[in-house]
Design a protein around this motif. Structure first.
Motif, PDB file in Angstrom:
ATOM      1  N   PRO A 274       0.811  -1.231   0.000  1.00  0.00           N
ATOM      2  CA  PRO A 274       0.000   0.000   0.000  1.00  0.00           C
ATOM      3  C   PRO A 274       0.839   1.274   0.000  1.00  0.00           C
ATOM      4  CG  PRO A 274      -0.858  -1.578   1.593  1.00  0.00           C
ATOM      5  CD  PRO A 274       0.468  -2.111   1.139  1.00  0.00           C
ATOM      6  N   ALA A 275       1.961   1.259   0.718  1.00  0.00           N
ATOM      7  CA  ALA A 275       2.809   2.450   0.750  1.00  0.00           C
ATOM      8  C   ALA A 275       3.419   2.728  -0.620  1.00  0.00           C
ATOM      9  CB  ALA A 275       3.910   2.276   1.801  1.00  0.00           C
ATOM     10  N   VAL A 276       3.841   1.683  -1.306  1.00  0.00           N
ATOM     11  CA  VAL A 276       4.404   1.868  -2.649  1.00  0.00           C
ATOM     12  C   VAL A 276       3.335   2.402  -3.597  1.00  0.00           C
ATOM     13  CG1 VAL A 276       5.503   0.732  -4.627  1.00  0.00           C
ATOM     14  CG2 VAL A 276       6.120   0.054  -2.293  1.00  0.00           C
ATOM     15  N   ARG A 277       2.153   1.816  -3.524  1.00  0.00           N
ATOM     16  CA  ARG A 277       1.068   2.282  -4.405  1.00  0.00           C
ATOM     17  C   ARG A 277       0.755   3.753  -4.152  1.00  0.00           C
ATOM     18  NH1 ARG A 277      -1.355  -3.341  -3.753  1.00  0.00           N
ATOM     19  NH2 ARG A 277      -1.239  -4.216  -5.850  1.00  0.00           N
ATOM     20  N   GLU A 278       0.768   4.163  -2.897  1.00  0.00           N
ATOM     21  CA  GLU A 278       0.476   5.561  -2.570  1.00  0.00           C
ATOM     22  C   GLU A 278       1.547   6.487  -3.144  1.00  0.00           C
ATOM     23  OE1 GLU A 278       0.085   8.446   1.358  1.00  0.00           O
ATOM     24  OE2 GLU A 278      -0.037   6.266   1.590  1.00  0.00           O
ATOM     25  N   LEU A 279       2.820   6.108  -2.982  1.00  0.00           N
ATOM     26  CA  LEU A 279       3.901   6.942  -3.493  1.00  0.00           C
ATOM     27  C   LEU A 279       3.854   7.050  -5.015  1.00  0.00           C
ATOM     28  CD1 LEU A 279       6.806   5.653  -1.217  1.00  0.00           C
ATOM     29  CD2 LEU A 279       5.831   7.954  -1.180  1.00  0.00           C
ATOM     30  N   ALA A 282       0.852   9.148  -6.183  1.00  0.00           N
ATOM     31  CA  ALA A 282       1.077  10.574  -5.948  1.00  0.00           C
ATOM     32  C   ALA A 282       2.019  11.157  -6.990  1.00  0.00           C
ATOM     33  CB  ALA A 282       1.640  10.774  -4.544  1.00  0.00           C
ATOM     34  N   ALA A 283       3.080  10.411  -7.298  1.00  0.00           N
ATOM     35  CA  ALA A 283       4.027  10.897  -8.305  1.00  0.00           C
ATOM     36  C   ALA A 283       3.373  10.975  -9.683  1.00  0.00           C
ATOM     37  CB  ALA A 283       5.247   9.982  -8.339  1.00  0.00           C
ATOM     38  N   GLY A 291      -2.187  17.735  -9.199  1.00  0.00           N
ATOM     39  CA  GLY A 291      -2.087  18.045  -7.780  1.00  0.00           C
ATOM     40  C   GLY A 291      -0.756  17.632  -7.219  1.00  0.00           C
ATOM     41  N   PRO A 292      -0.398  18.148  -6.043  1.00  0.00           N
ATOM     42  CA  PRO A 292       0.906  17.885  -5.453  1.00  0.00           C
ATOM     43  C   PRO A 292       0.980  16.494  -4.839  1.00  0.00           C
ATOM     44  CG  PRO A 292      -0.398  19.218  -3.970  1.00  0.00           C
ATOM     45  CD  PRO A 292      -1.197  19.083  -5.242  1.00  0.00           C
ATOM     46  N   SER A 293       2.201  16.026  -4.737  1.00  0.00           N
ATOM     47  CA  SER A 293       2.442  14.769  -4.034  1.00  0.00           C
ATOM     48  C   SER A 293       2.294  14.996  -2.542  1.00  0.00           C
ATOM     49  CB  SER A 293       3.862  14.268  -4.344  1.00  0.00           C
ATOM     50  OG  SER A 293       4.230  13.255  -3.439  1.00  0.00           O
ATOM     51  N   PRO A 294       1.669  14.038  -1.808  1.00  0.00           N
ATOM     52  CA  PRO A 294       1.543  14.207  -0.367  1.00  0.00           C
ATOM     53  C   PRO A 294       2.820  13.886   0.377  1.00  0.00           C
ATOM     54  CG  PRO A 294       0.590  12.119  -1.011  1.00  0.00           C
ATOM     55  CD  PRO A 294       0.993  12.837  -2.277  1.00  0.00           C
ATOM     56  N   GLY A 295       3.902  13.503  -0.334  1.00  0.00           N
ATOM     57  CA  GLY A 295       5.142  13.146   0.342  1.00  0.00           C
ATOM     58  C   GLY A 295       5.154  11.682   0.692  1.00  0.00           C
TER      59      GLY A 295
END
Length: 303
Positions: A274-279, A282-283, A291-295
């Motif tokens: 899930p963390a990889v998918r989120e990153l 976002a990118a 929109g901006p990346s949430p970091g």
């Protein structure tokens, strides 16, 4: 930067030990319940300490509900491609389409020859793999009986039987000839981090892309998968960023983790994936101007 835009897949490489046959089956159920997408087993028919790969995958498919299964990778010299095509089609029908086919040209030639298989020089092995892919695709394509000449593999009036679920044909490729074949013919490329480390991915990807373009194919249509090496990745706390970089910089969209116990699979499925998918999402949004990346992901996996 090369992001081919594929959806991300996460899976496992399990060792089907003859002495503990239930272990791989239990781990496959863990992977399935935890939410992983893929389960694979190595295919070394000449090693009696491993249960036979396609039999093992059939039992895994019967005992799971959602994961797709595939050999990592099928040993072509000991597996006639027509029978591989029929086996995958049958397993697809029995599993609801949850199967893919990963192929290798062959290795460990002494062991292959000891089993009665051919001993092929590198160029011959690559040529045979190309013919094998043509045989599999022909048998998976609806239509009339197939006549397909070939030096190593061919068909002479064989009836096609398309499998459900559109299985992919992925190639375990390392050298230049195999990379060119992958770009020209395959649906996906499946190297191992221990053989092609991240630093070597740009050149190898470029070879696959060039061969795809030469064949009139879109290079982005070829999925890039990766057999991971946990020691090379370092602490799991940093895996999300490392795997996201592999996706965004090198186009990797399928990550396969070797695992021999439930803990790493559960961590991979419930925290790292899930963390990889989120990153990556976002990118991609930032790249598309939405929109901006949430970091970095807010929850870091435990070490």
């Amino acid at each position: 930067m090369t992001d081919y835009g594929h959806d991300l897949l996460f899976g496992a490489v399990l060792t089907p030990a003859t002495g503990r046959p239930e272990l791989a089956l239990d781990l496959a159920r863990v992977a399935d319940r935890a939410g992983l997408d893929l389960v694979s087993v190595p295919d070394h028919p000449y090693r009696p300490e491993f249960t036979e790969a396609l039999t093992t995958l059939s039992v895994i498919a019967a005992r799971t509900e959602r994961v797709r299964v595939f050999p990592n990778v099928a040993n072509l010299p000991l597996r006639p491609p027509a029978m591989l095509a029929r086996t995958v089609a049958s397993l697809g029908a029995l599993s609801g389409g949850r199967v893919d086919l990963a192929l290798g040209a062959g290795a460990y030639w002494d062991a292959i020859a000891a089993e009665g298989g051919p001993w092929r020089a590198p160029a011959e092995a690559v040529a045979a793999l190309g013919e094998a892919i043509a045989v599999v695709r022909a048998l998976w394509t609806p239509g009339s009986p197939v006549h397909l000449p070939g030096k190593h593999y061919g068909l002479d009036g064989a009836e096609p039987a398309p499998p459900p679920g559109r299985p992919g044909i992925w190639v375990g490729a390392l050298g230049p000839r195999m990379l060119r074949l992958t770009g020209a013919l395959a649906d996906g490329w499946l190297p191992s981090m221990t053989r092609i480390p991240p630093a070597d991915l740009p050149a190898a990807n470029a070879a696959v892309d060039a061969a795809a373009a030469d064949a009139g194919r879109d290079p982005a249509a070829i999925r890039r998968l990766y057999n991971l090496s946990p020691p090379a990745l370092g602490s799991p706390r940093g895996w999300p960023e490392r795997l996201a970089e592999l996706a965004l910089t090198h186009g990797v969209s399928g990550f396969l983790l070797p695992a021999g116990s439930p803990g790493p699979l559960q961590l991979f499925a419930t925290e790292i994936a899930p963390a990889v998918r989120e990153l990556v999402a976002a990118a991609r949004r930032l790249s598309a101007g939405r929109g901006p990346s949430p970091g970095p992901a807010s929850s870091s996996p435990a070490t």
